[in-house]
Design a protein around this motif. Structure first.
Motif, PDB file in Angstrom:
ATOM      1  N   GLY A  76      -0.217   7.278  34.689  1.00  0.00           N
ATOM      2  CA  GLY A  76      -0.711   8.629  34.458  1.00  0.00           C
ATOM      3  C   GLY A  76      -0.088   9.317  33.256  1.00  0.00           C
ATOM      4  O   GLY A  76      -0.466  10.452  32.924  1.00  0.00           O
ATOM      5  N   TRP A  77       0.877   8.657  32.602  1.00  0.00           N
ATOM      6  CA  TRP A  77       1.502   9.255  31.423  1.00  0.00           C
ATOM      7  C   TRP A  77       0.558   9.175  30.223  1.00  0.00           C
ATOM      8  O   TRP A  77      -0.379   8.363  30.196  1.00  0.00           O
ATOM      9  N   LEU A  78       0.837   9.983  29.229  1.00  0.00           N
ATOM     10  CA  LEU A  78       0.069   9.981  27.993  1.00  0.00           C
ATOM     11  C   LEU A  78       0.665   8.969  27.016  1.00  0.00           C
ATOM     12  O   LEU A  78       1.825   8.568  27.148  1.00  0.00           O
ATOM     13  N   GLY A  94       2.525  17.188  30.303  1.00  0.00           N
ATOM     14  CA  GLY A  94       3.267  18.452  30.344  1.00  0.00           C
ATOM     15  C   GLY A  94       4.329  18.529  29.266  1.00  0.00           C
ATOM     16  O   GLY A  94       4.757  19.620  28.888  1.00  0.00           O
ATOM     17  N   TRP A  95       4.770  17.349  28.787  1.00  0.00           N
ATOM     18  CA  TRP A  95       5.697  17.321  27.662  1.00  0.00           C
ATOM     19  C   TRP A  95       4.872  17.433  26.371  1.00  0.00           C
ATOM     20  O   TRP A  95       3.695  17.078  26.340  1.00  0.00           O
ATOM     21  N   THR A 118      10.560  19.026  26.695  1.00  0.00           N
ATOM     22  CA  THR A 118      10.320  19.118  28.137  1.00  0.00           C
ATOM     23  C   THR A 118       9.382  20.285  28.453  1.00  0.00           C
ATOM     24  O   THR A 118       9.243  21.219  27.652  1.00  0.00           O
ATOM     25  N   PRO A 119       8.737  20.260  29.610  1.00  0.00           N
ATOM     26  CA  PRO A 119       7.777  21.326  29.959  1.00  0.00           C
ATOM     27  C   PRO A 119       8.364  22.732  29.952  1.00  0.00           C
ATOM     28  O   PRO A 119       7.648  23.700  29.658  1.00  0.00           O
ATOM     29  N   ASP A 120       9.661  22.858  30.263  1.00  0.00           N
ATOM     30  CA  ASP A 120      10.257  24.197  30.289  1.00  0.00           C
ATOM     31  C   ASP A 120      10.695  24.665  28.898  1.00  0.00           C
ATOM     32  O   ASP A 120      11.147  25.802  28.731  1.00  0.00           O
ATOM     33  N   GLY A 121      10.580  23.786  27.894  1.00  0.00           N
ATOM     34  CA  GLY A 121      10.918  24.155  26.528  1.00  0.00           C
ATOM     35  C   GLY A 121      12.405  24.237  26.234  1.00  0.00           C
ATOM     36  O   GLY A 121      12.798  24.625  25.125  1.00  0.00           O
ATOM     37  N   LYS A 122      13.263  23.833  27.171  1.00  0.00           N
ATOM     38  CA  LYS A 122      14.709  23.982  26.982  1.00  0.00           C
ATOM     39  C   LYS A 122      15.379  22.747  26.372  1.00  0.00           C
ATOM     40  O   LYS A 122      16.449  22.866  25.766  1.00  0.00           O
ATOM     41  N   TYR A 123      14.768  21.586  26.550  1.00  0.00           N
ATOM     42  CA  TYR A 123      15.405  20.346  26.099  1.00  0.00           C
ATOM     43  C   TYR A 123      14.390  19.509  25.318  1.00  0.00           C
ATOM     44  O   TYR A 123      13.172  19.677  25.458  1.00  0.00           O
TER      45      TYR A 123
END
Length: 228
Positions: A76-78, A94-95, A118-123
């Protein structure tokens, strides 16, 4: 009619003799039949031997071993494809991926790499790959934060075993390098470098990358890199 000395006629005597002979013959047949019946009776009186029947064991078919399949952790990954260098990799939905190709004032050369955030934009995962004949650099980084280099096992990237190295400060991992510096692939045709780092962290002292849940996905991404 001719008579015998006893006064009987010959025909009479012949008849009597025939009757006697027939009687004797009948008696002989009767006696023979009785002997056969007796033998049969004795035969059937004997107990018949019991034949022991041994049943053959029922053989159960040997069960075939059940084939085990390893689940695809990247299902399921891109897929990202870099046609300039000639490689692909997979990354989670999501990444986000950003390609950088620019002239770096810091090193005075062209630099090309990608960042996967990462999806949260922190890393983010920083990754640079190039063939040895490439006329650009894969990193323009000139320094790192405070801390010590600590080896933390190995990982295989591009069929090359490299040492995973942590930058540790205050007992906490601040960045993870794959490897510590740019490294050639085992076939000597490429060089690569990857780092898992942070973007905007308000408290550097409390940062510990080993507690970040995305680390396992980062290493899965690196293992999917394939040249073509």
């Amino acid at each position: 009619m001719e008579k015998s000395n006893l006064g009987f006629s010959k025909p009479f005597i012949i008849i009597v003799v025939a009757l006697i002979a027939a009687g004797l013959a009948g008696a002989g047949v009767w006696y023979w039949q009785q002997q056969q019946i007796k033998k049969l009776g004795e035969f059937y009186k004997k107990p018949s031997p019991i034949k022991k029947v041994t049943s053959s064991p029922t053989l159960s078919p040997t069960p075939s071993p059940t084939a085990t399949t390893t689940p695809d952790e990247t299902a399921g990954w891109l897929t990202y494809t870099n046609t300039e260098v000639g490689y692909t990799l997979k990354y989670p939905s999501g990444w986000t991926i950003k390609e950088t190709s620019t002239y770096s004032e810091l090193i005075g050369k062209n630099v090309k790499y990608i960042t996967i955030t990462t999806p949260d934009g922190k890393y983010f995962l920083y990754l640079g790959i190039k063939g040895l004949s490439g006329d650009y650099e894969i990193s323009d980084r000139t320094g790192i934060g405070a801390g010590d280099w600590v080896a933390d096992g190995s990982i295989t990237i591009l069929e090359t075993s490299i040492t995973k190295t942590n930058l540790v400060y205050g007992g906490k991992v601040k960045e993870i390098f794959y490897p510590q510096s740019i490294q050639e692939t085992s076939d000597g045709n490429y060089e690569f470098w990857a780092t898992f780092s942070y973007k905007d962290i308000p408290d550097y002292d409390s940062l510990d990358m080993t507690t970040v849940t995305f680390v396992s996905d980062v290493e899965k991404i690196l293992k999917t890199i394939s040249l073509f």
